[in-house]
Design an enzyme around this catalytic site. Structure first.
Site, PDB file in Angstrom:
ATOM      1  N   HIS A 354       0.800  -1.180  -0.390  1.00  0.00           N
ATOM      2  CA  HIS A 354      -0.106   0.094  -0.316  1.00  0.00           C
ATOM      3  C   HIS A 354       0.626   1.666  -0.393  1.00  0.00           C
ATOM      4  O   HIS A 354       0.013   2.261   0.228  1.00  0.00           O
ATOM      5  CB  HIS A 354      -0.872   0.569   1.282  1.00  0.00           C
ATOM      6  CG  HIS A 354      -1.085  -0.124   2.454  1.00  0.00           C
ATOM      7  ND1 HIS A 354      -1.903   0.346   2.904  1.00  0.00           N
ATOM      8  CD2 HIS A 354      -0.755  -1.745   2.856  1.00  0.00           C
ATOM      9  CE1 HIS A 354      -1.704  -0.190   4.312  1.00  0.00           C
ATOM     10  NE2 HIS A 354      -1.308  -1.578   3.747  1.00  0.00           N
ATOM     11  N   ILE A 440     -29.930  -1.101  15.431  1.00  0.00           N
ATOM     12  CA  ILE A 440     -28.076  -1.153  16.190  1.00  0.00           C
ATOM     13  C   ILE A 440     -27.327  -0.289  14.663  1.00  0.00           C
ATOM     14  O   ILE A 440     -27.362  -1.305  13.696  1.00  0.00           O
ATOM     15  CB  ILE A 440     -27.799  -1.863  16.744  1.00  0.00           C
ATOM     16  CG1 ILE A 440     -28.307  -1.268  18.069  1.00  0.00           C
ATOM     17  CG2 ILE A 440     -26.336  -2.138  17.187  1.00  0.00           C
ATOM     18  CD1 ILE A 440     -28.877  -2.870  19.140  1.00  0.00           C
ATOM     19  N   TYR A 465      -7.717   1.127  17.148  1.00  0.00           N
ATOM     20  CA  TYR A 465      -8.724   1.787  16.255  1.00  0.00           C
ATOM     21  C   TYR A 465      -8.897   1.501  15.437  1.00  0.00           C
ATOM     22  O   TYR A 465      -8.433   0.054  14.890  1.00  0.00           O
ATOM     23  CB  TYR A 465      -7.588   2.761  16.022  1.00  0.00           C
ATOM     24  CG  TYR A 465      -6.437   2.126  14.636  1.00  0.00           C
ATOM     25  CD1 TYR A 465      -6.448   1.918  13.693  1.00  0.00           C
ATOM     26  CD2 TYR A 465      -5.001   1.704  15.869  1.00  0.00           C
ATOM     27  CE1 TYR A 465      -5.953   1.784  12.914  1.00  0.00           C
ATOM     28  CE2 TYR A 465      -4.195   1.721  14.533  1.00  0.00           C
ATOM     29  CZ  TYR A 465      -4.182   1.211  12.869  1.00  0.00           C
ATOM     30  OH  TYR A 465      -3.575   1.063  12.370  1.00  0.00           O
ATOM     31  N   SER A 469     -11.582   5.767   5.955  1.00  0.00           N
ATOM     32  CA  SER A 469     -11.350   6.364   4.344  1.00  0.00           C
ATOM     33  C   SER A 469     -11.878   7.816   4.815  1.00  0.00           C
ATOM     34  O   SER A 469     -12.262   7.839   5.222  1.00  0.00           O
ATOM     35  CB  SER A 469     -12.093   6.404   3.505  1.00  0.00           C
ATOM     36  OG  SER A 469     -11.721   6.833   2.278  1.00  0.00           O
TER      37      SER A 469
END
Length: 638
Positions: A354, A440, A465, A469
């Site tokens: 990435h 929910i 965490y 995006s």
């Protein structure tokens, strides 16, 4: 996986070395729609990433520290934060500098995050940085089926490439906002190049002479395969299959000196080996051919036999690292942004770097490729009317020095492969439909289940965490949604307390989910805490001023030391995401939802005796069942 999760902050020049992290790989999936159109026409209209207000970030930061640091540490940090943000202080100076940078660049965050997370990160790409996508198992068990499947995959990638080149790829929207599509132009014809101090990322797709070839690896031998006819049309599936068969027939034996294994070394060692390699012109030309190629196709040899139930686990390991030097780890070029991996037994998928693009971008390509393969039924292979040039083998002159690096790479690769623990669980008791029926948020609910599972295992809360995006901003990559909050801590501590009533537990769950949804909104709107704080810290480095105490404080170290990295990843085709943990002591968890089930992929390292991926998955299953039972007993959620 997402930001700088390092326990030791180094002097910069220095930034963050081995304590790294992986970024963005698989980001929180927020419903995106596709709209046909030339996507670069949308780019200029995208907003720049904002710089959050200094006071807001400081207050937000302190609130996130509450469940993860000691009271005395928090008291000390509050004093440091107060000093940092006071009028006329260093915080305001750095804030002004960052705001000026934001006005003069497309994205104030992406550039230095690229530098910290990738270019200057010296860990091996395999497992530690690259991520994988496991395709559903294909129904073939031989070399013929392997090459046919590979041919269809290549043809689908070339179709997708045409949409990228012509800018006809549908524009993605999130919450009614167009998303940045730049990463699609970076995922093909790109490669990471090792450097002595930092790596570089090269893009050839928009050059004056863009590449028309792919590289194919079989038995650790590399071949160049032109994938376009002389008239510019891509080769057909039949033509590609013929060429792949030629490659397999001309490389029946495994290469005893596999150069591909060198890309599994740590970046310092690989950069030194690379310098030695390119001293020879033949080697330099071969490396250039690989680096310029559209992508790399890995035709793997056999892997250890596994039951259908264990396919995802074994395939995940093959996609992530190839199984070690005795299996398929040398049948790779991990520096390439995209590797298509096809095994003889039907295992297939992508390995992705990435440095150039986020996991969700690759997942769009994966879904497209799988849909294309499923549309096209196996065809009878016909000889092409026009004779095709024979694929050319790439040659390397291996000196004693390079041979030494190859042996070193084999040993280190085997350690990496043996160290990765990967577990897959398909939770089939319920999926997002049940949660939506209860009104929910499925993602917030799962995040709280993960928090509960971790607390049950360790009797403590840890920094954690979820990736989200930032592609609604120009050149946006990812943000961190901090999942561990005072609200989530109150919920997990109360859940197994017999003194607490169910109504109180439900109330705490609802509050924790509400906070998580709010944190999600803050992150995707560019108001994240860690990115802002790291940006301010980087400004101090650039301006060569004394590092503010708030950034050398133990609380800041703990804040970035995330032990649990999570991502919700959506795939329409049943593709499973895989990623290695960011730190030796951390877990990585990817999950995907359907209406009826939830699939989790959890990784950890065996060398961390405290971590146990198999146990975490089991505890998580129980947490999901117990939370569902709690909802069933509460009239408020029925």
């Amino acid at each position: 996986m997402l930001r700088i999760c390092t326990r030791t902050m180094v002097n910069v020049g220095m930034l963050y070395p081995y304590g790294l992290v992986k970024s963005c790989h698989l980001v929180k999936s927020v419903s995106a729609s596709l709209v046909t159109g030339r996507y670069f026409t949308h780019q200029t209209g995208l907003p720049s990433l904002p710089v959050p207000p200094l006071q807001q970030t400081c207050e937000y930061y302190l609130s996130l520290l509450e469940p993860i640091v000691e009271m005395e540490e928090l008291k000390r940090t509050k004093e440091l934060v107060e000093e940092f943000q006071k009028a006329g202080g260093v915080g305001e100076r750095l804030q002004r500098s960052l705001e000026m940078k934001a006005r003069n660049t497309d994205n104030w965050s992406t550039g230095y995050m690229q530098h910290i997370l990738y270019d200057s990160n010296r860990v091996p790409l395999v497992v530690h940085s690259n991520v994988g996508a496991v395709f559903p198992q294909m129904d073939f068990k031989d070399k013929d089926g392997q090459t046919r499947c590979a041919a269809r995959m290549i043809a689908a990638v070339l179709d997708f490439k045409t949409m990228i080149d012509n800018e006809t790829l549908p524009v993605e929207y999130m919450g009614g906002k167009p998303m940045c599509m730049k990463q699609y132009s970076q995922m093909l014809s790109s490669c990471r190049i090792p450097g002595l101090e930092k790596d570089s990322l090269v893009f050839h797709g928009k050059s004056s002479n863009p590449p028309k070839h792919i590289t194919v690896v079989h038995n650790s031998q590399f071949f160049v395969l032109d994938v376009y006819n002389s008239d510019g049309t891509p080769l057909t599936v039949d033509q590609l299959n013929v060429q792949l068969e030629r490659i397999c027939n001309s490389s029946p034996e495994i290469n005893a000196e596999p150069v591909g294994i060198l890309t599994t070394l740590d970046r310092d060692s690989w950069s030194k080996a690379y310098i030695s390699l390119i001293k020879d012109k033949i080697n330099k030309d071969s490396l250039s051919t690989i680096e310029r190629s559209i992508c790399t196709v890995c035709l793997d040899g056999p892997i250890p036999q596994a039951s259908d139930e264990m396919y995802n686990t074994y395939a995940g390991l093959q996609i992530m690292h190839g199984g070690g030097s005795q299996w398929n780890s040398a049948n790779r070029w991990f520096d390439k942004t995209l590797q298509l991996i096809i095994g003889e037994e039907g295992a297939q998928g992508f390995n992705m770097s990435h440095s150039a693009a986020d996991g969700t971008v690759f997942m769009v390509l994966a879904d497209y490729v799988i849909a294309s393969i499923n549309r096209k039924k196996p065809e009878k292979i016909l000889s092409p009317v026009v004779p095709l040039p024979k694929p050319q083998k790439l040659h390397f002159n291996i000196t004693p020095d390079i041979k030494k690096y190859i042996e070193e790479a084999k040993q280190s690769m085997d350690i990496i492969a043996q160290n990765l623990d990967l577990r897959v669980m398909v939770f089939s008791h319920y999926g997002k439909k049940v949660l939506k029926d209860h009104k929910i948020s499925p993602d917030a609910f799962i995040q709280m289940a993960i928090q509960l599972a971790y607390y049950r295992m360790y009797q403590r809360c840890c920094p954690s965490y979820e990736a989200a995006s930032l592609r609604t901003f120009r050149d946006g990559r990812v943000a961190a949604i901090y999942s561990t909050t005072s609200a989530s801590a109150a919920f997990v501590k109360a859940f197994d307390d017999p003194k607490k009533k169910n109504t109180e537990k439900v109330d705490l769950l609802e509050k924790a989910m509400k906070v998580h949804r709010w944190n999600t909104g803050m992150a995707i709107s560019g108001q994240e805490v860690d990115g802002h704080l790291i940006g301010l810290r980087m400004q101090a480095v650039e301006e060569e001023i004394s590092m503010p105490d708030v950034f050398t404080d133990i609380s800041f170290h703990k804040f970035l030391d995330c032990r649990l990295s999570t991502s919700q990843v959506t795939s329409k085709s049943g593709c499973l995401p895989c990623a290695g943990p960011a730190l030796l002591e951390s877990y990585d968890m990817c999950y995907s939802l359907t209406n009826v089930d939830i699939t989790f992929v959890v990784t950890a390292y065996h060398t961390c005796k405290e971590n146990n991926a198999a146990q975490l998955i089991q505890v998580l299953e129980n947490a999901l069942l117990d939370m569902r039972a709690l909802l069933a007993q509460s009239p408020r959620t029925n």
